[in-house]
Design a protein around this motif. Structure first.
Motif, PDB file in Angstrom:
ATOM      1  N   GLN A  78       0.618  -0.868   0.049  1.00  0.00           N
ATOM      2  CA  GLN A  78      -0.170   0.167   0.155  1.00  0.00           C
ATOM      3  C   GLN A  78       1.135   1.139  -0.083  1.00  0.00           C
ATOM      4  O   GLN A  78       2.315   1.237   0.326  1.00  0.00           O
ATOM      5  N   TRP A 110       4.829  -1.905   3.235  1.00  0.00           N
ATOM      6  CA  TRP A 110       4.662  -3.115   3.090  1.00  0.00           C
ATOM      7  C   TRP A 110       3.730  -3.488   4.589  1.00  0.00           C
ATOM      8  O   TRP A 110       3.853  -3.870   5.930  1.00  0.00           O
ATOM      9  N   SER A 117      -3.832  -5.253  -2.998  1.00  0.00           N
ATOM     10  CA  SER A 117      -2.685  -4.068  -2.778  1.00  0.00           C
ATOM     11  C   SER A 117      -4.538  -3.475  -2.709  1.00  0.00           C
ATOM     12  O   SER A 117      -5.670  -3.633  -3.225  1.00  0.00           O
ATOM     13  N   HIS A 165       1.717  -2.296  -7.300  1.00  0.00           N
ATOM     14  CA  HIS A 165       3.098  -2.663  -7.063  1.00  0.00           C
ATOM     15  C   HIS A 165       3.790  -3.688  -7.229  1.00  0.00           C
ATOM     16  O   HIS A 165       3.433  -4.060  -7.727  1.00  0.00           O
ATOM     17  N   CYS A 171       9.804  -2.167  -4.041  1.00  0.00           N
ATOM     18  CA  CYS A 171       8.880  -2.752  -4.924  1.00  0.00           C
ATOM     19  C   CYS A 171       9.747  -2.086  -5.879  1.00  0.00           C
ATOM     20  O   CYS A 171      10.432  -1.299  -6.701  1.00  0.00           O
TER      21      CYS A 171
END
Length: 260
Positions: A118, A122, A162, A167, A202
């Motif tokens: 998000q 994480w 997500s 991501h 990411c």
């Protein structure tokens, strides 16, 4: 400088052709595909360079007269039409063959972990039962990145979700990366094969604080793994956390994305 290039660590790096040292059961499949692709590229490169040098030497300008013009050369045209298809076909075959090994999911993993990506960190939901509680979780912030703890030599199924934007969950030492897409659940399975601490990040440009979407993976013994889960349960971090309640909120800063 020359002596530093002779170290065992540097020699091992050269043998891996730039890959980090592997730490999962997906290592061999990815490494062989990577090295095989480089060998194929080198063979094609040598052939192309050889043909270029041959043409430069063989057909170099020797006089002011125009060279004999050739309109068609069927064997040559067949060669440069079929050769690329042959190369692509071989690479495609090995990519599919190794890809099936890399993405294989037995459905019988020892552990299951839900990974939530998000904005902008994480969350890891461990689905193990701990002291009678079903599941524990831990999450990170911009100032304190998350830590993912895994047991060595035990299979883990990762479930990726997500709540906001795309991501990409990537641990370079595991030789595996998978996008985390809103509205979809991505899954993969692997077994850590080496204890230690590894970097995670990411790999998808996800927005303002993409550079802070980093985390740490710590691979430990089975007993240490269970002890870590009990620590999370003792902190009251039981159940599951689904990520940001508001996709535009920067956790820990109380600001909206883009505000100063």
């Amino acid at each position: 400088m020359l002596l530093t290039g002779c170290s065992s660590e540097t020699n091992a790096q050269w043998k891996r052709l730039g890959l980090p040292e592997g730490a999962s059961d997906r290592t061999e499949a990815v490494r062989s595909l990577w090295i095989g692709a480089w060998i194929a590229a080198l063979v094609v490169g040598v052939m192309v360079w050889g043909l270029i040098l041959f043409a430069v030497v063989r057909y170099r300008r020797r006089s002011e007269d125009a060279p004999r013009q050739t309109r068609y050369n069927l064997p040559l045209e067949v060669l440069y039409t079929l050769a690329p298809f042959a190369i692509i076909g071989v690479l495609f075959f090995y990519t599919v063959e190794h890809g099936n090994v890399i993405t294989k999911n037995s459905g019988a993993s020892t552990h299951q972990i839900n990974v939530v990506g998000q904005q902008w960190q994480w969350t890891f939901n461990y689905k193990d039962t701990v002291d009678g509680q079903q599941g524990v979780w831990e999450t990170g912030t911009l100032d304190q990145p998350a830590e993912l703890v895994l047991p060595v030599n035990e299979s883990v199924e990762f479930e990726l979700t997500s709540p906001d934007v795309i991501h990409s969950f990537w641990v370079p030492a595991f030789y595996f990366k998978l996008d985390v897409i809103p509205g979809r659940t991505g899954k993969f399975e692997l077994t850590p094969t080496k204890t230690g601490t590894f970097a995670g990040k990411c790999a998808e440009l996800c927005g303002l604080y993409h550079s802070r979407m980093v985390f740490t993976v710590r691979v430990v013994t089975a007993d240490e793994y269970q002890a870590h889960l009990r620590e999370l349960a003792a902190k009251g971090q039981t159940g599951a956390a689904t990520g940001g309640q508001d996709a535009t909120t920067i956790p820990g800063h109380g600001e909206q994305e883009g505000e100063k």
